[in-house]
Design a protein around this motif. Structure first.
Motif, short mmCIF file in Angstrom:
data_model
loop_
_atom_site.label_atom_id
_atom_site.label_comp_id
_atom_site.label_asym_id
_atom_site.label_seq_id
_atom_site.Cartn_x
_atom_site.Cartn_y
_atom_site.Cartn_z
N GLY A 21 0.82 -1.21 0.00
CA GLY A 21 0.00 0.00 0.00
C GLY A 21 0.85 1.26 0.00
N THR A 22 1.95 1.25 0.75
CA THR A 22 2.84 2.41 0.80
C THR A 22 3.51 2.64 -0.56
OG1 THR A 22 3.30 2.02 3.14
CG2 THR A 22 4.86 3.39 1.95
N LEU A 23 3.97 1.56 -1.18
CA LEU A 23 4.62 1.70 -2.49
C LEU A 23 3.65 2.24 -3.54
CD1 LEU A 23 6.74 -1.59 -2.56
CD2 LEU A 23 7.60 0.75 -2.33
N LEU A 24 2.41 1.78 -3.51
CA LEU A 24 1.42 2.27 -4.47
C LEU A 24 1.08 3.74 -4.20
CD1 LEU A 24 -0.97 -0.82 -4.71
CD2 LEU A 24 0.58 0.03 -6.48
N LEU A 62 2.48 -3.70 -9.87
CA LEU A 62 2.44 -4.05 -8.45
C LEU A 62 1.06 -4.52 -7.96
CD1 LEU A 62 4.07 -4.30 -5.87
CD2 LEU A 62 3.58 -1.89 -5.39
N PRO A 63 -0.06 -3.98 -8.45
CA PRO A 63 -1.36 -4.46 -7.96
C PRO A 63 -1.58 -5.96 -8.14
CG PRO A 63 -1.66 -2.38 -9.10
CD PRO A 63 -0.23 -2.79 -9.32
N TRP A 64 -0.86 -6.58 -9.06
CA TRP A 64 -1.00 -8.02 -9.29
C TRP A 64 -0.24 -8.85 -8.27
CZ3 TRP A 64 -4.63 -9.26 -12.73
CH2 TRP A 64 -4.98 -8.30 -13.69
N PHE A 65 0.60 -8.21 -7.46
CA PHE A 65 1.37 -8.92 -6.43
C PHE A 65 0.68 -8.79 -5.08
CE2 PHE A 65 4.37 -8.43 -9.79
CZ PHE A 65 5.27 -9.46 -9.66
N PRO A 66 0.87 -9.77 -4.20
CA PRO A 66 0.21 -9.74 -2.89
C PRO A 66 0.94 -8.84 -1.90
CG PRO A 66 1.53 -11.71 -3.05
CD PRO A 66 1.66 -11.02 -4.38
N GLU A 67 0.26 -8.52 -0.81
CA GLU A 67 0.88 -7.83 0.31
C GLU A 67 1.87 -8.79 0.99
OE1 GLU A 67 2.36 -5.58 2.15
OE2 GLU A 67 0.54 -4.33 2.15
N SER A 68 2.81 -8.26 1.75
CA SER A 68 3.78 -9.09 2.46
C SER A 68 3.07 -10.05 3.41
CB SER A 68 4.72 -8.19 3.27
OG SER A 68 5.40 -8.93 4.26
N PRO A 69 3.29 -11.37 3.26
CA PRO A 69 2.64 -12.34 4.16
C PRO A 69 3.00 -12.11 5.63
CG PRO A 69 3.63 -13.45 2.28
CD PRO A 69 4.11 -12.04 2.25
N ARG A 70 4.23 -11.70 5.90
CA ARG A 70 4.65 -11.44 7.28
C ARG A 70 3.86 -10.27 7.86
NH1 ARG A 70 9.27 -13.98 8.91
NH2 ARG A 70 10.28 -15.20 7.28
N TYR A 71 3.66 -9.25 7.07
CA TYR A 71 2.88 -8.11 7.53
C TYR A 71 1.43 -8.53 7.80
CZ TYR A 71 0.27 -3.72 7.31
OH TYR A 71 -0.58 -2.68 7.58
N LEU A 72 0.88 -9.33 6.91
CA LEU A 72 -0.52 -9.74 7.06
C LEU A 72 -0.73 -10.57 8.33
CD1 LEU A 72 -1.37 -10.69 3.36
CD2 LEU A 72 -2.22 -8.72 4.64
#
Length: 478
Positions: free
Chosen positions: A80-83, A190-200
């Protein structure tokens, strides 16, 4: 140093400093804008002040971005930050592109600050994201992606800045506006890639989101092992909140990690790489390259750094972080000695200027092989999930502050020490080598918890040694 070399050296140095401060096209634009607005020519000191502001404001923006990047990555996520950060890239490109047609050089200053803000956030959050989504065995190569694309961006900028492309006077606003192209590509991909699993899982407690992200990143067959590693880290950090940068200093268990990233990030800017680029034009001229052909030789330095970043990416998971960064600093220390000698005896033989040019490329190769890329990766690996964003904020702040400091102080060092300034960088490189050898563990193929435990074990061994001969330290959890 021969007397005739001294006499020639100082005007060349003064000219190089002036040219670096005030590129002709932007200088002419400021002159014309000032004359139209105030019906008088701007003073030389005023022009220098305006250009210095345009240059240095980027660093201030980068420092600001580094200070808020970690906080944003915790609140809106790494992805989200990168976007969101792309907004700053588009706004900066728009302002800098409009500066010439509107006749407002103030837009250049604002655009440069926002461009620096974008860079500061990106350099903070991008390696954080890549380090967290990568499998342990490929974390080094994935982490090198940041350095590879930074050097690739520098090289691309050098190429499109040539006169045959966008290097003509009428095209410089377009050249500055090209900073929106990477942002546009990121918004598409980037929208096609998931968020960081560790963050989630660790930060948000989103088990389903983590599971889905792991399957997308690692496949169904390999996601269970990665999930187990993340679960272990979550259990270890149970009840702990994300740390603020100042809280890192209060945590005794992170003392050596914090000291390590501060020293490595400061050294990344203070190791002489900026001095090499400062001297490059002079060395190329002394080697007989015509003045109008020097930009093409400069492109060669960008290509050199890009190639070494790619090479480092291929070697880092085989040789390890410690070998590469120590090897890089060792080669840079050797280059500092040789470059000092070749600059001192520049007039001794026609061959010496060519040896100086070899030293320039060798130094850049050495920097790209180790310090240029491995430093960011170690910032990811030396910390666990709750302290990693704060560590990146701290590391980024030190890096940008050191960049500003060396830009401010280096001209005075050159005027005082001349070519012997590289002896200062030699001392810095040697001190960093000793520190890494004694303190920093190898992190290759280790989980974040294993790296943390190794730091703890090293600390306990040091305490045990300090208790005196024959003292046995019982192994207890910290």
């Amino acid at each position: 140093m021969p007397k005739e070399y001294k006499n020639e050296y100082q005007p060349l140095l003064a000219k190089a400093t002036k040219d670096r401060r005030r590129p002709k096209y932007v200088q002419d634009f400021i002159n014309q804008t000032w004359s139209k607005r105030y019906q008088t020519q701007i003073s030389d000191d005023g022009l220098t002040l305006l250009w210095s502001t345009i240059v240095s404001i980027f660093t201030l923006g980068g420092l600001t971005g580094a200070m808020i990047g970690g906080t944003l990555s915790v609140r809106v996520g790494r992805k989200g930050t990168l976007l969101t950060n792309n907004i700053f890239a588009f706004l900066a490109a728009l302002l800098m592109g409009l500066s010439y047609p509107t006749g407002l050089f103030e837009l250049l200053i604002i655009g440069r600050f926002i461009s620096g803000l974008n860079a500061g956030i990106s350099i903070c959050v991008q390696p954080l994201y890549l380090g967290e989504i990568a499998p342990t065995s490929l974390r080094g190569a994935m982490g090198m992606g940041t350095s590879i694309f930074i050097t690739g961006g520098i090289f691309t900028g050098q190429v499109i800045g040539l006169r045959e492309l966008l290097g003509k006077e009428e095209y410089w606003p377009i050249l500055l506006s090209t900073t929106c192209i990477p942002a546009f590509l990121q918004l598409l991909i980037l929208p096609w890639f998931p968020e960081s699993p560790r963050y989630l899982l660790i930060d948000k407690g989103d088990e389903e989101g983590c599971k889905k992200a792991l399957k997308q990143l690692h496949g169904i067959a390999d996601c269970d092992g990665e999930r187990e590693d993340i679960e272990k880290e979550r259990n270890n950090l149970s009840g702990l909140q994300a740390k603020k940068p100042w809280e890192l200093f209060a945590d005794r268990s992170l003392r050596w990690q914090v000291l390590t990233i501060i020293l490595l990030n400061a050294a990344q800017q203070l190791n002489g790489i900026n001095a090499i680029y400062f001297y490059a034009g002079y060395v190329f001229k002394q080697s007989g390259i015509p003045t109008d052909k020097i930009p093409y030789a400069t492109v060669g330095t960008g290509a050199c750094e890009c190639i070494t970043a790619l090479t480092c990416g291929m070697l880092i998971d085989c040789l390890g972080r410690k070998v590469l960064i120590m090897g890089g600093y060792t080669l840079m220390a050797i280059c500092c000695i040789l470059f000092t000698l070749t600059l001192t005896f520049q007039e001794a033989s026609p061959v010496v200027p060519y040896l100086s040019m070899v030293c320039v490329f060798a130094f850049i190769l050495s920097f790209g092989l180790g310090p240029g890329g491995v430093t960011n990766i170690l910032t990811t690996e030396l910390f666990t999930q709750n302290s990693r964003p704060a560590a990146y904020m701290l590391a980024g702040s030190v890096n940008w502050s050191s960049f500003f400091f060396i830009g401010l102080v280096f001209p005075f060092i050159v005027l005082g020490l001349k070519q012997y300034c590289f002896l200062v960088f030699l001392v810095i490189c040697c001190l960093v080598i000793i520190y890494i050898f004694l303190v920093v563990p190898e992190t290759k193929n280790k989980t974040f918890l294993e790296i943390q435990n190794e730091f703890q074990s090293s600390k306990k061994r040091q305490i045990g040694c300090s208790d005196g001969a024959g003292t046995i330290l019982l192994s207890t959890s910290i």
